[in-house]
Design a protein around this motif. Sequence first.
Motif, mmCIF file in Angstrom:
data_model
loop_
_atom_site.group_PDB
_atom_site.id
_atom_site.type_symbol
_atom_site.label_atom_id
_atom_site.label_comp_id
_atom_site.label_asym_id
_atom_site.label_seq_id
_atom_site.Cartn_x
_atom_site.Cartn_y
_atom_site.Cartn_z
ATOM 1 N N ASN A 91 3.408 10.240 -1.607
ATOM 2 C CA ASN A 91 2.261 9.324 -1.595
ATOM 3 C C ASN A 91 2.335 8.382 -2.786
ATOM 4 O OD1 ASN A 91 -0.108 8.314 -0.445
ATOM 5 N ND2 ASN A 91 -1.416 9.668 -1.637
ATOM 6 N N PHE A 92 3.567 7.929 -3.093
ATOM 7 C CA PHE A 92 3.791 7.067 -4.261
ATOM 8 C C PHE A 92 2.972 5.789 -4.217
ATOM 9 C CE2 PHE A 92 6.770 5.579 -1.089
ATOM 10 C CZ PHE A 92 6.635 4.203 -1.164
ATOM 11 N N GLN A 93 2.647 5.327 -3.005
ATOM 12 C CA GLN A 93 1.955 4.043 -2.870
ATOM 13 C C GLN A 93 0.582 4.033 -3.523
ATOM 14 O OE1 GLN A 93 2.606 6.129 -0.366
ATOM 15 N NE2 GLN A 93 1.022 6.125 1.200
ATOM 16 N N GLU A 94 0.052 5.207 -3.807
ATOM 17 C CA GLU A 94 -1.227 5.298 -4.503
ATOM 18 C C GLU A 94 -1.193 4.566 -5.847
ATOM 19 O OE1 GLU A 94 -2.730 9.174 -6.483
ATOM 20 O OE2 GLU A 94 -3.400 9.245 -4.390
ATOM 21 N N GLY A 107 -1.194 -1.009 1.438
ATOM 22 C CA GLY A 107 -1.579 -0.854 2.837
ATOM 23 C C GLY A 107 -0.396 -0.842 3.783
ATOM 24 N N MET A 108 0.640 -1.582 3.425
ATOM 25 C CA MET A 108 1.848 -1.613 4.246
ATOM 26 C C MET A 108 2.457 -0.206 4.336
ATOM 27 S SD MET A 108 5.258 -3.941 3.568
ATOM 28 C CE MET A 108 5.674 -3.158 2.003
ATOM 29 N N PHE A 109 2.466 0.514 3.221
ATOM 30 C CA PHE A 109 3.007 1.872 3.214
ATOM 31 C C PHE A 109 2.028 2.858 3.842
ATOM 32 C CE2 PHE A 109 5.633 -0.096 -0.096
ATOM 33 C CZ PHE A 109 6.889 0.293 0.341
ATOM 34 N N ASP A 110 0.736 2.679 3.581
ATOM 35 C CA ASP A 110 -0.263 3.563 4.186
ATOM 36 C C ASP A 110 -0.157 3.548 5.711
ATOM 37 O OD1 ASP A 110 -1.358 4.381 1.763
ATOM 38 O OD2 ASP A 110 -2.917 2.824 1.776
ATOM 39 N N ALA A 111 0.173 2.382 6.265
ATOM 40 C CA ALA A 111 0.213 2.216 7.720
ATOM 41 C C ALA A 111 1.537 2.637 8.350
ATOM 42 C CB ALA A 111 -0.068 0.751 8.072
ATOM 43 N N GLU A 114 6.811 6.513 8.200
ATOM 44 C CA GLU A 114 8.278 6.595 8.237
ATOM 45 C C GLU A 114 8.898 5.720 7.147
ATOM 46 O OE1 GLU A 114 12.050 5.760 11.247
ATOM 47 O OE2 GLU A 114 10.017 5.889 12.075
ATOM 48 N N MET A 115 8.394 4.503 6.986
ATOM 49 C CA MET A 115 8.898 3.624 5.931
ATOM 50 C C MET A 115 8.585 4.208 4.549
ATOM 51 S SD MET A 115 8.157 -0.424 5.180
ATOM 52 C CE MET A 115 6.442 -0.178 4.723
ATOM 53 N N THR A 116 7.420 4.830 4.419
ATOM 54 C CA THR A 116 7.041 5.444 3.151
ATOM 55 C C THR A 116 8.008 6.551 2.780
ATOM 56 O OG1 THR A 116 4.726 4.892 3.536
ATOM 57 C CG2 THR A 116 5.168 6.626 1.930
#
Length: 195
Positions: A91-94, A107-111, A114-116
């Motif tokens: 959950n690095f995007q946090e 938001g791009m990663f939250d959505a 698989e890409m995350t």
Amino acid sequence: MTTLSNEALNQLFHDARTFNKFTNEPVTDEQLQAIYDLAKMGPTAFNASPARFVFIRSPEAKARLEPTLADGNKAKTMAAPVTVIVAYDTNFQEHLPTIFPAMDVKGMFDANPEMTQTTAFRNGSLSGAYFIMAVRAIGLDAGPMSGFDNAALDKEFFPDGRFKSNFLINIGHGDASGNYPRSPRLAYDVATQTL
């Protein structure tokens, strides 16, 4: 930029080895901080910095790690001054709003789980490689390895499931008596193409 000296290139690449044995000289907290402070400067996508590093040094932590190791990696890992779990944050995007303020990409990663996952693993691996080079840059030696049960290690050290282990690195002052002869590398014309 200028080319590094031959001495520096030798320390980082030509003379550097994967060490299987280390002296009893300890690795200090200051050295661990210096390693991280160098490694964190390596590039990652969107400055995502998904790598997480867990320093296993105490006898209690080593005892928790040992059952997860392949038999061939137990003795050398138990004897190493420090073993680093190179993991990645799923959950690095946090953290992106703080560490990548140039644009809003959280938001791009939250959505896109698989890409995350792909971004976390790829860029966490890159940061693990930067970490090895940082170990060498400050005058220590590294012994990166697989050869452990990722699921068992994650259950023991990351029970909430947010972090996932990637690989391990033993670090310290290397004892060359434990090294294998240097293996050959692929030639330029075998490993590269210019199109």
